[in-house]
Design a protein around this motif. Structure first.
Motif, mmCIF file in Angstrom:
data_model
loop_
_atom_site.group_PDB
_atom_site.id
_atom_site.type_symbol
_atom_site.label_atom_id
_atom_site.label_comp_id
_atom_site.label_asym_id
_atom_site.label_seq_id
_atom_site.Cartn_x
_atom_site.Cartn_y
_atom_site.Cartn_z
ATOM 1 N N ASN B 55 38.123 24.377 23.743
ATOM 2 C CA ASN B 55 36.940 25.152 23.893
ATOM 3 C C ASN B 55 36.137 25.577 22.532
ATOM 4 O O ASN B 55 34.968 25.827 22.451
ATOM 5 N N ASN B 56 37.218 26.142 21.748
ATOM 6 C CA ASN B 56 36.766 26.547 20.430
ATOM 7 C C ASN B 56 35.911 25.729 19.392
ATOM 8 O O ASN B 56 35.278 25.978 18.594
ATOM 9 N N GLN B 57 35.997 24.352 19.920
ATOM 10 C CA GLN B 57 35.243 23.263 19.163
ATOM 11 C C GLN B 57 33.869 23.213 19.737
ATOM 12 O O GLN B 57 33.187 22.624 18.987
ATOM 13 N N VAL B 58 33.454 23.889 20.680
ATOM 14 C CA VAL B 58 32.248 23.808 21.193
ATOM 15 C C VAL B 58 31.075 24.192 20.433
ATOM 16 O O VAL B 58 29.959 23.607 20.390
ATOM 17 N N GLU B 59 30.996 25.389 19.813
ATOM 18 C CA GLU B 59 30.091 26.097 19.132
ATOM 19 C C GLU B 59 29.943 25.310 18.024
ATOM 20 O O GLU B 59 28.747 25.012 17.931
ATOM 21 N N ASP B 60 30.921 24.580 17.346
ATOM 22 C CA ASP B 60 30.472 23.692 16.084
ATOM 23 C C ASP B 60 29.673 22.493 16.588
ATOM 24 O O ASP B 60 28.822 22.162 15.904
ATOM 25 N N LYS B 61 30.165 21.812 17.777
ATOM 26 C CA LYS B 61 29.732 20.683 18.185
ATOM 27 C C LYS B 61 28.051 20.791 18.555
ATOM 28 O O LYS B 61 27.341 19.956 18.385
ATOM 29 N N ILE B 62 27.958 22.064 19.238
ATOM 30 C CA ILE B 62 26.568 22.269 19.557
ATOM 31 C C ILE B 62 25.756 22.517 18.499
ATOM 32 O O ILE B 62 24.687 21.824 18.495
ATOM 33 N N LYS B 63 26.441 23.137 17.642
ATOM 34 C CA LYS B 63 25.492 23.376 16.185
ATOM 35 C C LYS B 63 25.100 22.238 15.753
ATOM 36 O O LYS B 63 23.941 21.801 15.226
ATOM 37 N N ILE B 64 25.973 21.225 15.433
ATOM 38 C CA ILE B 64 25.806 19.926 14.777
ATOM 39 C C ILE B 64 24.757 19.055 15.569
ATOM 40 O O ILE B 64 23.853 18.527 14.977
ATOM 41 N N ILE B 65 24.711 19.254 17.089
ATOM 42 C CA ILE B 65 23.851 18.494 17.770
ATOM 43 C C ILE B 65 22.370 18.864 17.627
ATOM 44 O O ILE B 65 21.225 18.139 17.334
ATOM 45 N N PHE B 66 22.224 20.335 17.323
ATOM 46 C CA PHE B 66 21.109 20.850 17.581
ATOM 47 C C PHE B 66 20.402 21.261 16.210
ATOM 48 O O PHE B 66 19.168 21.569 16.135
ATOM 49 N N THR B 67 21.064 21.025 15.273
ATOM 50 C CA THR B 67 20.704 21.572 14.007
ATOM 51 C C THR B 67 19.278 20.885 13.585
ATOM 52 O O THR B 67 18.197 21.215 13.140
ATOM 53 N N PRO B 68 19.311 19.346 13.715
ATOM 54 C CA PRO B 68 18.104 18.530 13.359
ATOM 55 C C PRO B 68 16.807 19.109 14.195
ATOM 56 O O PRO B 68 15.715 19.159 13.559
ATOM 57 N N ILE B 69 17.143 19.458 15.352
ATOM 58 C CA ILE B 69 15.971 20.244 16.013
ATOM 59 C C ILE B 69 15.601 21.504 15.871
ATOM 60 O O ILE B 69 14.336 21.787 15.442
ATOM 61 N N PHE B 70 16.335 22.214 15.076
ATOM 62 C CA PHE B 70 16.001 23.652 14.675
ATOM 63 C C PHE B 70 15.531 23.564 13.377
ATOM 64 O O PHE B 70 14.461 24.564 13.036
ATOM 65 N N PHE B 71 15.617 22.545 12.643
ATOM 66 C CA PHE B 71 15.054 22.341 11.373
ATOM 67 C C PHE B 71 13.641 21.694 11.432
ATOM 68 O O PHE B 71 12.864 21.635 10.325
ATOM 69 N N LEU B 85 18.335 13.435 22.631
ATOM 70 C CA LEU B 85 19.779 13.911 22.590
ATOM 71 C C LEU B 85 20.658 12.994 23.533
ATOM 72 O O LEU B 85 21.840 12.758 22.859
ATOM 73 N N PRO B 86 20.544 13.211 24.818
ATOM 74 C CA PRO B 86 21.801 12.670 25.602
ATOM 75 C C PRO B 86 21.834 11.137 25.234
ATOM 76 O O PRO B 86 23.057 10.581 25.491
ATOM 77 N N PHE B 87 20.802 10.538 25.057
ATOM 78 C CA PHE B 87 21.007 9.202 24.822
ATOM 79 C C PHE B 87 21.673 8.771 23.484
ATOM 80 O O PHE B 87 22.199 7.620 23.132
ATOM 81 N N ASP B 88 21.872 9.760 22.453
ATOM 82 C CA ASP B 88 22.423 9.588 21.570
ATOM 83 C C ASP B 88 23.747 10.156 21.405
ATOM 84 O O ASP B 88 24.433 10.143 20.277
ATOM 85 N N PHE B 89 24.329 10.642 22.316
ATOM 86 C CA PHE B 89 25.555 10.894 22.636
ATOM 87 C C PHE B 89 26.777 10.024 21.899
ATOM 88 O O PHE B 89 26.503 8.726 22.023
ATOM 89 N N ASN B 90 27.528 10.426 21.137
ATOM 90 C CA ASN B 90 28.764 9.648 20.547
ATOM 91 C C ASN B 90 29.692 9.180 21.822
ATOM 92 O O ASN B 90 30.440 10.116 22.303
ATOM 93 N N PRO B 91 29.785 8.000 22.078
ATOM 94 C CA PRO B 91 30.824 7.834 23.372
ATOM 95 C C PRO B 91 32.169 8.252 23.060
ATOM 96 O O PRO B 91 32.956 8.703 24.050
ATOM 97 N N GLU B 92 32.436 8.303 21.761
ATOM 98 C CA GLU B 92 33.884 8.945 21.707
ATOM 99 C C GLU B 92 33.853 10.391 21.852
ATOM 100 O O GLU B 92 35.191 10.901 22.218
ATOM 101 N N GLU B 93 32.929 10.890 22.226
ATOM 102 C CA GLU B 93 32.839 12.300 22.509
ATOM 103 C C GLU B 93 32.663 12.735 24.120
ATOM 104 O O GLU B 93 32.270 14.028 24.426
#
Lengths: 173, 173
Positions: B55-71, B85-93
């Motif tokens: 669960n500790n990884q979740v904040e980082d991963k959320i940040k990575i995903i949303f950063t392009p939107i925030f900028f 977003l959902p269509f670009d999910f990395n299947p490994e994740e």
DNA sequence: TTTAATTAAGTGATTACTTACTTTTTTATT
DNA sequence: AATAAAAAAGTAAGTAATCACTTAATTAAA
């Protein structure tokens, strides 16, 4: 159905819906229902049988909920009644639907076809209202209503109450 | 992080995400990771510690995903990127996000505030685009995208692929 | 009086976790 | 660079508690 059998089902539903199926011990169910643990297995064979007994109610309950929509012929009324659905959930049945939504994550119990007749009915309505892509409109509306249902079951109805009016206006119904 | 510690986390994630947290025995995790069961407790103290490490990884991963939107400053681009977003999910994740969505049903791990900055950003975009109720529009779009994410994680991307174009056109972005 | 409902007290298997020990890696000192 | 000491990583074999489920006997209903 005997009194104690009913009590067992009720206790199991409450525990499954709040703690989760695997996290709920049969001993806990018996304690909550006020019966001996053995009685669970006399009536339901095994723990899974308990869950299946609860699941057997789902088709009936879905039917009850959607019947007014299926009998509706006015397209705007169809959409209107569908939007109303999650807001009219009976709080006494929150646990039941909660469990159903939780079980969706266990592949064994996930059946996406269950709501296909609803999709068809909504598609017809959107078609009648001259939407360009009625089937996709129907699908998206179903996703919105499912999301709102989930929020209600998890957090209560207050948070999403304003969206009732908003959606009715958005779809002009 | 040592090699075996990483292996344990990976095995735990896969099992938690597919079978569920409670249904997964620590012995099974050890077997899958190819380590002794005791090592799990050396590295993570207890079973819950394992879940928390994931669960500790979740904040980082959320940040990575949303950063392009925030900028992003262009409002249409904000909505466009959000729909993607959902269509670009990395299947490994997939397993990682699957677990996150499953855990939402366990009150202990459910935090609805986590996505509030996203709601704000979308609200700003809808406001700029002269939508009447920008905050509600943002909320509804978020629900749609969450629903689509869930379908992708459960059934794969194929089923919902047509809705990418549909949503982009619906929101004219 | 037969049948069904119910219980108390079990059962072996599995659970999360511990212990005592060995092996490997890192650090400090010559 | 070589060596010794300390720390960390790893394992095998436990442990008590809990799990789903059974059995044998008792009570209540038909």
């Amino acid at each position: 159905m005997t009194d104690k059998k009913e009590k067992i089902l009720q206790a199991a539903l409450e525990l499954f819906a709040t703690e989760g199926y695997n996290a709920t011990a049969t001993s806990k169910i018996a304690k909550k229902a006020g019966v001996s643990e053995g009685l669970i297995f006399r009536h339901f064979n095994n723990k899974k049988g308990l869950l299946e007994a609860l699941n057997n109610q789902v088709e009936d309950k879905i039917k009850i909920i959607f019947t007014p929509i299926f009998f509706e012929t006015n397209s705007k009324e169809i959409i209107k009644k569908y939007i109303y659905l999650p807001f009219d959930f009976n709080p006494e049945e929150y646990n039941f639907w909660r469990l159903q939504f939780m079980l969706k994550w266990q592949n064994e119990y996930y059946n996406p076809d269950k709501l296909e007749p609803v999709l068809d009915k909504l598609t017809q309505a959107f078609l009648d209202l001259k939407y360009k892509e009625p089937q996709k409109e129907a699908f998206v509306l179903m996703q919105i209503i499912e999301s709102i249902s989930i929020i209600i079951l998890r957090e209560g109805i207050e948070v999403v109450l304003p969206y009732k009016k908003f959606l009715l206006e958005k779809y002009k119904v």
